[in-house]
Design a protein around this motif. Structure first.
Motif, PDB file in Angstrom:
ATOM      1  N   GLN A 176      95.657  55.049  70.255  1.00 52.18           N
ATOM      2  CA  GLN A 176      96.805  54.190  69.960  1.00 52.18           C
ATOM      3  C   GLN A 176      96.363  52.911  69.266  1.00 52.18           C
ATOM      4  OE1 GLN A 176      99.084  53.419  73.465  1.00 52.18           O
ATOM      5  NE2 GLN A 176     100.339  55.245  73.165  1.00 52.18           N
ATOM      6  N   ARG A 177      97.230  52.432  68.405  1.00 56.10           N
ATOM      7  CA  ARG A 177      96.938  51.162  67.744  1.00 56.10           C
ATOM      8  C   ARG A 177      97.252  50.015  68.688  1.00 56.10           C
ATOM      9  NH1 ARG A 177     100.289  50.332  62.608  1.00 56.10           N
ATOM     10  NH2 ARG A 177     101.779  49.405  64.050  1.00 56.10           N
ATOM     11  N   LEU A 178      96.303  49.095  68.814  1.00 61.70           N
ATOM     12  CA  LEU A 178      96.476  47.955  69.702  1.00 61.70           C
ATOM     13  C   LEU A 178      96.876  46.694  68.945  1.00 61.70           C
ATOM     14  CD1 LEU A 178      93.220  48.361  71.847  1.00 61.70           C
ATOM     15  CD2 LEU A 178      95.504  49.204  72.391  1.00 61.70           C
ATOM     16  N   GLN A 179      96.465  46.603  67.703  1.00 61.18           N
ATOM     17  CA  GLN A 179      96.539  45.318  67.025  1.00 61.18           C
ATOM     18  C   GLN A 179      96.531  45.516  65.523  1.00 61.18           C
ATOM     19  OE1 GLN A 179      96.044  42.351  68.833  1.00 61.18           O
ATOM     20  NE2 GLN A 179      95.886  40.924  67.136  1.00 61.18           N
ATOM     21  N   ARG A 180      97.265  44.646  64.826  1.00 63.18           N
ATOM     22  CA  ARG A 180      97.137  44.551  63.364  1.00 63.18           C
ATOM     23  C   ARG A 180      96.647  43.150  63.051  1.00 63.18           C
ATOM     24  NH1 ARG A 180     102.407  47.152  60.432  1.00 63.18           N
ATOM     25  NH2 ARG A 180     101.455  46.106  58.644  1.00 63.18           N
ATOM     26  N   ILE A 181      95.559  43.037  62.313  1.00 69.12           N
ATOM     27  CA  ILE A 181      94.977  41.726  62.001  1.00 69.12           C
ATOM     28  C   ILE A 181      95.147  41.464  60.506  1.00 69.12           C
ATOM     29  CG2 ILE A 181      92.882  40.309  62.038  1.00 69.12           C
ATOM     30  CD1 ILE A 181      91.843  42.065  64.312  1.00 69.12           C
ATOM     31  N   PRO A 182      96.057  40.557  60.141  1.00 67.71           N
ATOM     32  CA  PRO A 182      96.165  40.198  58.718  1.00 67.71           C
ATOM     33  C   PRO A 182      94.918  39.423  58.294  1.00 67.71           C
ATOM     34  CG  PRO A 182      97.984  39.282  60.022  1.00 67.71           C
ATOM     35  CD  PRO A 182      96.969  39.780  60.977  1.00 67.71           C
ATOM     36  N   LEU A 183      94.384  39.735  57.131  1.00 66.95           N
ATOM     37  CA  LEU A 183      93.114  39.143  56.694  1.00 66.95           C
ATOM     38  C   LEU A 183      93.335  38.019  55.692  1.00 66.95           C
ATOM     39  CD1 LEU A 183      91.036  42.426  56.223  1.00 66.95           C
ATOM     40  CD2 LEU A 183      91.070  40.899  58.208  1.00 66.95           C
ATOM     41  N   ARG A 184      92.318  37.171  55.594  1.00 65.69           N
ATOM     42  CA  ARG A 184      92.288  36.122  54.567  1.00 65.69           C
ATOM     43  C   ARG A 184      91.124  36.398  53.620  1.00 65.69           C
ATOM     44  NH1 ARG A 184      93.319  30.438  57.747  1.00 65.69           N
ATOM     45  NH2 ARG A 184      94.480  31.292  59.499  1.00 65.69           N
ATOM     46  N   PHE A 185      91.162  35.795  52.458  1.00 60.26           N
ATOM     47  CA  PHE A 185      90.034  35.890  51.532  1.00 60.26           C
ATOM     48  C   PHE A 185      88.810  35.270  52.208  1.00 60.26           C
ATOM     49  CE2 PHE A 185      87.733  34.054  47.762  1.00 60.26           C
ATOM     50  CZ  PHE A 185      87.300  35.270  47.275  1.00 60.26           C
ATOM     51  N   PRO A 186      87.665  35.997  52.245  1.00 59.20           N
ATOM     52  CA  PRO A 186      86.511  35.501  53.016  1.00 59.20           C
ATOM     53  C   PRO A 186      85.905  34.202  52.497  1.00 59.20           C
ATOM     54  CG  PRO A 186      86.274  37.833  52.508  1.00 59.20           C
ATOM     55  CD  PRO A 186      87.430  37.333  51.704  1.00 59.20           C
ATOM     56  N   GLY A 187      86.137  33.866  51.249  1.00 58.59           N
ATOM     57  CA  GLY A 187      85.564  32.626  50.717  1.00 58.59           C
ATOM     58  C   GLY A 187      84.943  32.860  49.360  1.00 58.59           C
ATOM     59  N   ALA A 188      84.914  31.805  48.562  1.00 59.94           N
ATOM     60  CA  ALA A 188      84.398  31.923  47.202  1.00 59.94           C
ATOM     61  C   ALA A 188      83.062  31.198  47.095  1.00 59.94           C
ATOM     62  CB  ALA A 188      85.399  31.313  46.225  1.00 59.94           C
ATOM     63  N   THR A 189      82.112  31.848  46.460  1.00 62.57           N
ATOM     64  CA  THR A 189      80.811  31.214  46.218  1.00 62.57           C
ATOM     65  C   THR A 189      80.385  31.515  44.789  1.00 62.57           C
ATOM     66  OG1 THR A 189      79.521  33.143  46.905  1.00 62.57           O
ATOM     67  CG2 THR A 189      80.085  31.544  48.620  1.00 62.57           C
ATOM     68  N   ARG A 210      86.701  31.257  61.375  1.00 65.59           N
ATOM     69  CA  ARG A 210      86.080  30.417  60.344  1.00 65.59           C
ATOM     70  C   ARG A 210      85.587  31.269  59.181  1.00 65.59           C
ATOM     71  NH1 ARG A 210      82.040  30.874  64.327  1.00 65.59           N
ATOM     72  NH2 ARG A 210      82.778  29.024  65.386  1.00 65.59           N
ATOM     73  N   ARG A 211      85.276  30.557  58.101  1.00 63.33           N
ATOM     74  CA  ARG A 211      84.510  31.162  57.020  1.00 63.33           C
ATOM     75  C   ARG A 211      83.062  30.728  57.175  1.00 63.33           C
ATOM     76  NH1 ARG A 211      89.415  29.799  54.208  1.00 63.33           N
ATOM     77  NH2 ARG A 211      90.366  31.742  53.510  1.00 63.33           N
ATOM     78  N   VAL A 212      82.147  31.637  56.926  1.00 59.66           N
ATOM     79  CA  VAL A 212      80.728  31.306  56.950  1.00 59.66           C
ATOM     80  C   VAL A 212      80.206  31.515  55.536  1.00 59.66           C
ATOM     81  CG1 VAL A 212      78.476  31.837  57.942  1.00 59.66           C
ATOM     82  CG2 VAL A 212      80.534  32.038  59.358  1.00 59.66           C
ATOM     83  N   GLN A 213      79.802  30.426  54.888  1.00 63.61           N
ATOM     84  CA  GLN A 213      79.386  30.501  53.491  1.00 63.61           C
ATOM     85  C   GLN A 213      78.558  29.264  53.136  1.00 63.61           C
ATOM     86  OE1 GLN A 213      82.878  30.294  50.948  1.00 63.61           O
ATOM     87  NE2 GLN A 213      83.873  28.850  52.265  1.00 63.61           N
ATOM     88  N   PRO A 214      77.640  29.393  52.199  1.00 66.78           N
ATOM     89  CA  PRO A 214      77.275  30.579  51.422  1.00 66.78           C
ATOM     90  C   PRO A 214      76.217  31.394  52.149  1.00 66.78           C
ATOM     91  CG  PRO A 214      76.048  28.702  50.608  1.00 66.78           C
ATOM     92  CD  PRO A 214      76.900  28.194  51.732  1.00 66.78           C
ATOM     93  N   ILE A 215      76.237  32.689  51.923  1.00 69.95           N
ATOM     94  CA  ILE A 215      75.191  33.541  52.517  1.00 69.95           C
ATOM     95  C   ILE A 215      74.476  34.360  51.452  1.00 69.95           C
ATOM     96  CG2 ILE A 215      76.397  33.704  54.734  1.00 69.95           C
ATOM     97  CD1 ILE A 215      76.951  36.702  53.736  1.00 69.95           C
ATOM     98  N   GLY A 216      74.894  34.248  50.183  1.00 67.57           N
ATOM     99  CA  GLY A 216      74.243  35.007  49.116  1.00 67.57           C
ATOM    100  C   GLY A 216      75.066  34.907  47.853  1.00 67.57           C
ATOM    101  N   TRP A 217      74.819  35.815  46.928  1.00 68.53           N
ATOM    102  CA  TRP A 217      75.565  35.822  45.666  1.00 68.53           C
ATOM    103  C   TRP A 217      76.665  36.871  45.674  1.00 68.53           C
ATOM    104  CZ3 TRP A 217      71.733  34.920  40.996  1.00 68.53           C
ATOM    105  CH2 TRP A 217      71.133  33.664  41.165  1.00 68.53           C
ATOM    106  N   MET A 218      76.495  37.922  46.437  1.00 69.97           N
ATOM    107  CA  MET A 218      77.540  38.923  46.644  1.00 69.97           C
ATOM    108  C   MET A 218      77.289  39.532  48.018  1.00 69.97           C
ATOM    109  SD  MET A 218      76.327  42.298  46.485  1.00 69.97           S
ATOM    110  CE  MET A 218      77.541  43.347  45.701  1.00 69.97           C
ATOM    111  N   THR A 219      78.229  40.325  48.505  1.00 69.63           N
ATOM    112  CA  THR A 219      78.048  40.936  49.819  1.00 69.63           C
ATOM    113  C   THR A 219      78.432  42.400  49.737  1.00 69.63           C
ATOM    114  OG1 THR A 219      78.758  38.816  50.726  1.00 69.63           O
ATOM    115  CG2 THR A 219      78.481  40.621  52.278  1.00 69.63           C
ATOM    116  N   ASP A 220      77.511  43.260  50.154  1.00 68.80           N
ATOM    117  CA  ASP A 220      77.769  44.698  50.074  1.00 68.80           C
ATOM    118  C   ASP A 220      78.124  45.243  51.463  1.00 68.80           C
ATOM    119  OD1 ASP A 220      77.970  47.121  48.738  1.00 68.80           O
ATOM    120  OD2 ASP A 220      75.924  47.683  49.225  1.00 68.80           O
ATOM    121  N   LEU A 221      77.139  45.341  52.347  1.00 70.88           N
ATOM    122  CA  LEU A 221      77.362  45.943  53.671  1.00 70.88           C
ATOM    123  C   LEU A 221      77.064  44.932  54.775  1.00 70.88           C
ATOM    124  CD1 LEU A 221      75.609  49.390  53.025  1.00 70.88           C
ATOM    125  CD2 LEU A 221      78.051  48.842  52.836  1.00 70.88           C
TER     126      LEU A 221
END
Lengths: 187, 399
Positions: free
Chosen positions: B299-312, B379-390
């Motif tokens: 069963q679905r418990l929750q729907r979490i609307p997302l925000r843009f993770p941040g721009a770097t 929170r947003r955590v940034q910067p951590i790199g130039w792009m993020t894959d996995l």
């Protein structure tokens, strides 16, 4: 006239000096970079807009296709009709074309295929997305479309596979989109 | 007047290198294909801890819970993009992030776009299987305790590597079956078999990006059908399927998709799915919500609307600081939260009792952090790199 324009130049010069000094005094290097970054981020989002076009790209018109003035007929655009199942950098933007690799790269003979509809004649065609290899990634005109794409365990229809494995150098550069023929029995 | 009279800063020692705190459930490893490394980030402290470097192409770090080690199948060319190809399993220390050693393997590892499940560590953490692709398919078996390559097992037409017990791995086959290989105590092939088909790869294929909670792998199809595979018994068991989307959600065109579109919390039995609204062939689209499911109740418990993770850009976070004049900070936050779509491609969940959901967008070096049980944005955590894959949050434990 000459002295008036000279005075105008001097006034403009002074104004620029004033603003440059004030900017240097009031902003840190980091915040300046952040603002430039914000500007660049906005600029970098521009290619996502449907009007964007790679002006440095080689745009080769092909008889029987929509014209270069249509996104579906422009090989430098992601909306180009042959790109319906592509995942990679467009060779048209990298010194090659939709059917040829950039100079000095090597085309992989093994590949994945897509089935795309040419809007000019309404027919389905088999498209071979041969990767161009042996130079580092081109990095221009990234395009990711997934019509008919399957996971990597179904390799002949998967655009996630690095097809440079077909030659003795897996370094991926860009992808072509070559018409193999009309799809008579498309799935 | 000489400056030294006024000097207030004491002379400092050179040669210092930071030591890491003990590995923590809220450490997140984020791979970056541009900088060719995995960033190590403490998302509790918003602190960048260091990096694990990688070789050419896409890569998948594997984490030992028994030893303070990270295993990284990597590819190198002697002249960077040409010359002799060398593939190795590199070993890095979790305690120092320093290089420990390497184990040469056949130069065949698959370098596909998404490296998820392209290698696996056996449940007893002794053997590592690396998926090879040369248009033929096989697994390279590595004994990570003895630090040696053992053998290559051909997997006729079947791809990827999923751990399924102390001495067992399986791969997915193009007909919808699984190829299972068991190893003996030396890592050599002991037994092989092919299961019945458990999904239809032509009509509704499962993605390769399955996640595991306890002894069950959760494969999810393009249409959102969950195919649980229980690996606790002597044979793989295909449990009853269920769907992420009910009729109403289906009519609203909700689908799962993304680069890393699933995550699981093992102890709580929760499955997290990145969701978007779209038509067929949108199985790699960025998501706008994460849906949370109880896998026991289905069963679905929750729907979490997302925000843009941040721009770097170039390793700088594009965010307001004190030099931004009003109303720029206000406008920027509003733009990020309201007007920029979330564009989330990857998700992960920490394994502590109060888990955090972590999100990323492939075009920025930033993480979005949410409370996984309530959906509250943290929170947003940034910067951590130039792009993020996995993203990986590999360590268990109570926080």
């Amino acid at each position: 006239m000459f002295s008036m324009s000279k005075g105008l130049y001097r006034w403009f010069d002074t104004l620029c000096q004033h603003w440059a000094r004030r900017l240097a005094q009031e902003t840190s290097r980091r915040s300046f970079l952040a603002r430039v970054g914000a500007l660049l981020f906005g600029v970098s989002a521009y290619p996502l807009l449907p009007v964007a076009r790679a002006h440095t790209a080689r745009r080769e018109a092909v008889p029987g296709e929509p014209g270069l003035d249509h996104p579906e007929g422009d090989p430098s655009q992601c909306q180009y009709w042959r790109h319906c199942a592509i995942d990679g950098f467009l060779c048209s933007c990298c010194g090659g074309s939709q059917r040829s690799c950039p100079p000095g790269t090597i085309q992989s003979p093994v590949t994945w295929i897509g089935t795309c509809r040419n809007p000019a004649d309404g027919k389905l065609y088999i498209i071979s997305y041969n990767d161009c290899c042996a130079k580092h990634v081109c990095g221009l005109c990234y395009c990711h479309r997934n019509e008919g794409d399957k996971p990597v365990y179904y390799p002949q229809r998967s655009n996630d596979i690095n097809w440079c494995h077909g030659i003795n150098n897996v370094v991926y550069h860009c992808s072509t989109a070559i018409v193999l023929g009309e799809a008579k029995n498309a799935q | 007047m000489p400056c030294s009279v006024w000097a207030q800063v004491a002379p400092e020692q050179t040669g210092l290198v930071e030591k890491l705190p003990p590995a923590h459930p809220r450490w997140v490893f984020a791979t970056d294909l541009v900088l060719e490394r995995a960033s190590v980030v403490d998302i509790d402290q918003s602190r960048f801890l260091g990096v694990v470097p990688a070789g050419y192409g896409t890569f998948l770090p594997l984490f030992s819970r028994q030893r303070p080690e990270i295993y990284l199948p990597s590819t190198y060319y002697s002249r960077r993009t040409r010359g002799e190809r060398t593939d190795v399993v590199e070993i890095y220390s979790t305690e120092t992030l320093g290089f420990i050693g390497e184990i040469p393997i056949p130069p065949k590892r698959a370098l596909n776009r998404i490296a998820l499940n392209h290698a696996a560590l056996s449940d007893d953490e002794r053997f590592l299987a690396v998926f090879n692709w040369t248009t033929g398919t096989s697994l390279s078996i590595v004994d990570v305790e003895r630090r040696q390559f053992v053998t290559e097992v051909d997997t006729p037409g079947c791809s990827l590597a999923y751990a399924a017990g102390p001495r067992r791995f399986f791969s997915l086959c193009p007909d919808g079956s699984a190829f299972v290989v068991e190893l003996d105590d030396d890592g050599r092939e002991h037994r092989r078999r092919r299961t019945a088909t458990f999904f239809d790869p032509r009509r509704d294929p499962v993605t390769e990006k399955a996640v595991r909670a306890g002894a069950v792998w959760y494969f999810v199809s393009f249409d959102g059908v969950v195919h649980p595979v229980d690996v606790s018994g002597e044979e793989l068991r295909f449990l009853p399927t269920w769907s992420l989307v009910d009729e109403q959600a289906r009519q609203q065109s909700w689908r799962t998709g993304g680069a890393q579109h699933l995550a699981a919390h093992s102890r709580r039995g929760l499955l997290f799915a990145l969701m978007h609204r779209g038509g067929p062939d949108t199985h790699k689209e960025a998501g706008s919500e994460v849906w949370v499911f109880d896998v026991r109740e289905r069963q679905r418990l929750q729907r979490i609307p997302l925000r843009f993770p941040g721009a770097t850009i170039y390793g700088f976070a594009i965010e307001p600081d004190r030099s931004w004049w009003w109303p720029l900070p206000w406008l920027w936050q509003r733009a990020l939260d309201r007007w920029i779509p979330p564009l989330v491609k990857s998700i992960a969940v920490t394994q502590d009792d109060d888990p955090l959901l972590v999100t990323s967008c492939e075009f920025s070096g930033a993480l979005g952090v949410y409370r996984a049980l309530t959906g509250e944005f943290v929170r947003r955590v940034q910067p951590i790199g130039w792009m993020t894959d996995l993203l990986f949050a590999p360590y268990d434990g109570d926080h």
